[in-house]
Scaffold this motif. Sequence first.
Motif, PDB file in Angstrom:
ATOM      1  N   GLN A  88      43.752  49.849  37.488  1.00  0.00           N
ATOM      2  CA  GLN A  88      42.880  48.772  37.040  1.00  0.00           C
ATOM      3  C   GLN A  88      43.715  47.716  36.335  1.00  0.00           C
ATOM      4  OE1 GLN A  88      39.698  48.585  37.869  1.00  0.00           O
ATOM      5  NE2 GLN A  88      39.395  46.593  36.894  1.00  0.00           N
ATOM      6  N   GLU A  89      43.771  46.523  36.918  1.00  0.00           N
ATOM      7  CA  GLU A  89      44.516  45.396  36.349  1.00  0.00           C
ATOM      8  C   GLU A  89      43.598  44.585  35.453  1.00  0.00           C
ATOM      9  OE1 GLU A  89      44.420  41.459  36.015  1.00  0.00           O
ATOM     10  OE2 GLU A  89      43.876  41.958  38.091  1.00  0.00           O
ATOM     11  N   SER A  90      44.028  44.379  34.210  1.00  0.00           N
ATOM     12  CA  SER A  90      43.222  43.620  33.245  1.00  0.00           C
ATOM     13  C   SER A  90      44.115  42.674  32.448  1.00  0.00           C
ATOM     14  CB  SER A  90      42.487  44.580  32.295  1.00  0.00           C
ATOM     15  OG  SER A  90      41.696  45.507  32.986  1.00  0.00           O
ATOM     16  N   ASP A  96      48.462  32.909  38.931  1.00  0.00           N
ATOM     17  CA  ASP A  96      49.876  33.190  39.167  1.00  0.00           C
ATOM     18  C   ASP A  96      50.305  34.498  38.510  1.00  0.00           C
ATOM     19  OD1 ASP A  96      49.524  32.115  36.610  1.00  0.00           O
ATOM     20  OD2 ASP A  96      51.508  31.190  36.573  1.00  0.00           O
ATOM     21  N   LEU A  97      49.827  34.740  37.284  1.00  0.00           N
ATOM     22  CA  LEU A  97      50.165  35.975  36.580  1.00  0.00           C
ATOM     23  C   LEU A  97      49.581  37.193  37.294  1.00  0.00           C
ATOM     24  CD1 LEU A  97      51.295  37.560  34.186  1.00  0.00           C
ATOM     25  CD2 LEU A  97      49.187  37.009  32.934  1.00  0.00           C
ATOM     26  N   ALA A 103      51.305  42.269  42.754  1.00  0.00           N
ATOM     27  CA  ALA A 103      52.387  42.523  43.705  1.00  0.00           C
ATOM     28  C   ALA A 103      53.265  43.667  43.224  1.00  0.00           C
ATOM     29  CB  ALA A 103      53.219  41.256  43.902  1.00  0.00           C
ATOM     30  N   GLU A 104      53.523  43.718  41.921  1.00  0.00           N
ATOM     31  CA  GLU A 104      54.345  44.801  41.375  1.00  0.00           C
ATOM     32  C   GLU A 104      53.588  46.133  41.464  1.00  0.00           C
ATOM     33  OE1 GLU A 104      56.917  45.845  37.326  1.00  0.00           O
ATOM     34  OE2 GLU A 104      55.922  43.890  37.540  1.00  0.00           O
ATOM     35  N   SER A 120      37.349  37.859  35.925  1.00  0.00           N
ATOM     36  CA  SER A 120      35.993  37.395  35.668  1.00  0.00           C
ATOM     37  C   SER A 120      35.507  36.384  36.703  1.00  0.00           C
ATOM     38  CB  SER A 120      35.907  36.740  34.282  1.00  0.00           C
ATOM     39  OG  SER A 120      36.213  37.664  33.276  1.00  0.00           O
ATOM     40  N   GLY A 121      36.448  35.820  37.501  1.00  0.00           N
ATOM     41  CA  GLY A 121      35.974  34.786  38.414  1.00  0.00           C
ATOM     42  C   GLY A 121      36.851  34.493  39.603  1.00  0.00           C
ATOM     43  N   LEU A 122      38.097  35.018  39.629  1.00  0.00           N
ATOM     44  CA  LEU A 122      38.986  34.720  40.752  1.00  0.00           C
ATOM     45  C   LEU A 122      38.557  35.499  41.995  1.00  0.00           C
ATOM     46  CD1 LEU A 122      42.403  34.840  38.854  1.00  0.00           C
ATOM     47  CD2 LEU A 122      41.092  32.811  39.507  1.00  0.00           C
TER      48      LEU A 122
END
Length: 502
Positions: A88-90, A96-97, A103-104, A120-122
């Motif tokens: 889970q990416e937060s 860009d970040l 990717a990592e 929240s929106g991308l």
Amino acid sequence: MSALSPISRAACIGGGVIGGGWIARFLLAGIDVKVFDPHPDAQRIVAEVLANAERAYGLLTGAPLPPRGTLTFCASLSEAVADAQWVQESVPERLDLKRRVLAEIDVGAPPEALLGSSTSGLKPTDLQEGLAHPGRLFVAHPYNPVYLLPLVEIVGGAQTVPATIAQAKAVLDAIGMKGVVIAREIEAFVGDRLLEALWREALWLIKDDICDVETLDDVIRYSFGLRWAQMGLFQTYRIAGGEAGMRHFLAQFGPCLQWPWTKLTDVVDLDDALVEKIGAQSDAQAGGLKIRELERIRDENLVGIVQALKAGRGGEGWGAGKLLKDFEQKLMAQAGGAAAPGIASPLVLLETRVSPAWIDYNGHMTEHRYLQVFGDASDALLRRIGVDLAYVEAGHSYYTVETHLRHLDEAKLGEALVVTTQVLASDEKRLHLFHRLFAGSERREIATGEHMLLHVDAKAGRAAPAAAHVLAKVNAIADAHAAMARPDAAGRAIGQKVSAAA
């Protein structure tokens, strides 16, 4: 692996407000979590969020949670994700970040691992760009606090495979969350689009001095906020339409949409003056309460609302309360299916810790929590002898008809608690139990509880013999326990002197 969840290992990249909430949600579901967050205070922040989550769960449910997962902080992202089944990416809301971090993760995580983003929106399609395994990436957008609010918006991108969405939903459902699949990706999805509309209008009302922030919050929390908490928007308006329902409501209030009531097409200028105005009013509204204090107040209020919803519709539950009720049934079923202990000695069927929610004004475990712990031990025994949810739903159960508690010592915050249970006697209708409660690593005895339970036919409203398969298990335990010494405190009356031998 937690018996509830299809996964046993998760990785959380980012441990802030949302990331910390994910960490707590996973851990309390019995899932091991590895964390990477380069922030120097990450461990402290996560520990504080986890403490609040455990406190909230202690208030929310008495169902036996699985053993808490193991929390590990890692020195690198690659170490955290190396063996994860769900990542889970937060990280902060910058495309860009997020692309760099995802990717990592994509390189370091196993190819079969699910990859959720808390964005929240991308749009997930934009996040999938350049990934070697884009089919496993999806948006898993939660709401704060993640450990209490169950909703997660699941949004797939152009390259997300259907199996990913199905697997994600299965995991969320298993850990007590409500995974809702959004049919088409769109910036900000559904929830934040609704919140953005309200937020934009609210900023104009403050800027134009129509009201201050406390007045605006009062308008929400004393009116439609209460309705939304249990019925949402459209069902609320259906009721507003009276007997004619939604069609009448739309006919009556539809023309209002043409009136210049809102400024939704205008964007307020958040200049320094407006930021300071809102900030000062918000400081005054907080009344000196720190953020963790506000979080605990919020959690207690949410628990109360969800508990009320669990009792709604004649006990069947409603909305988030129905979700909690169903989750508790899974927890009970899991506890009932645990490996059966030996019966040659007092049974150890309950192990827990003193929750922050159990502490009274003296700083010790409050009085009624002793009864709760003994009641939980009785429930564990009932599951052990076959009085499970199916048995109860069929109309039979044991009811406690008499109780005698002795409070021998104090329990402190965080102390480990263990209950032993001895069956003193039984027949086809009665079950006589003696519980002993021990605390701390030295296992000092802090309370005893003697209970008489009566088997009932709930539909008939009277005592009745237990089923043959239940009696067989009860009698086996009772026969084994008959050889044990009877506790000196068994059968004591209030105020009776304790013998010298005791």
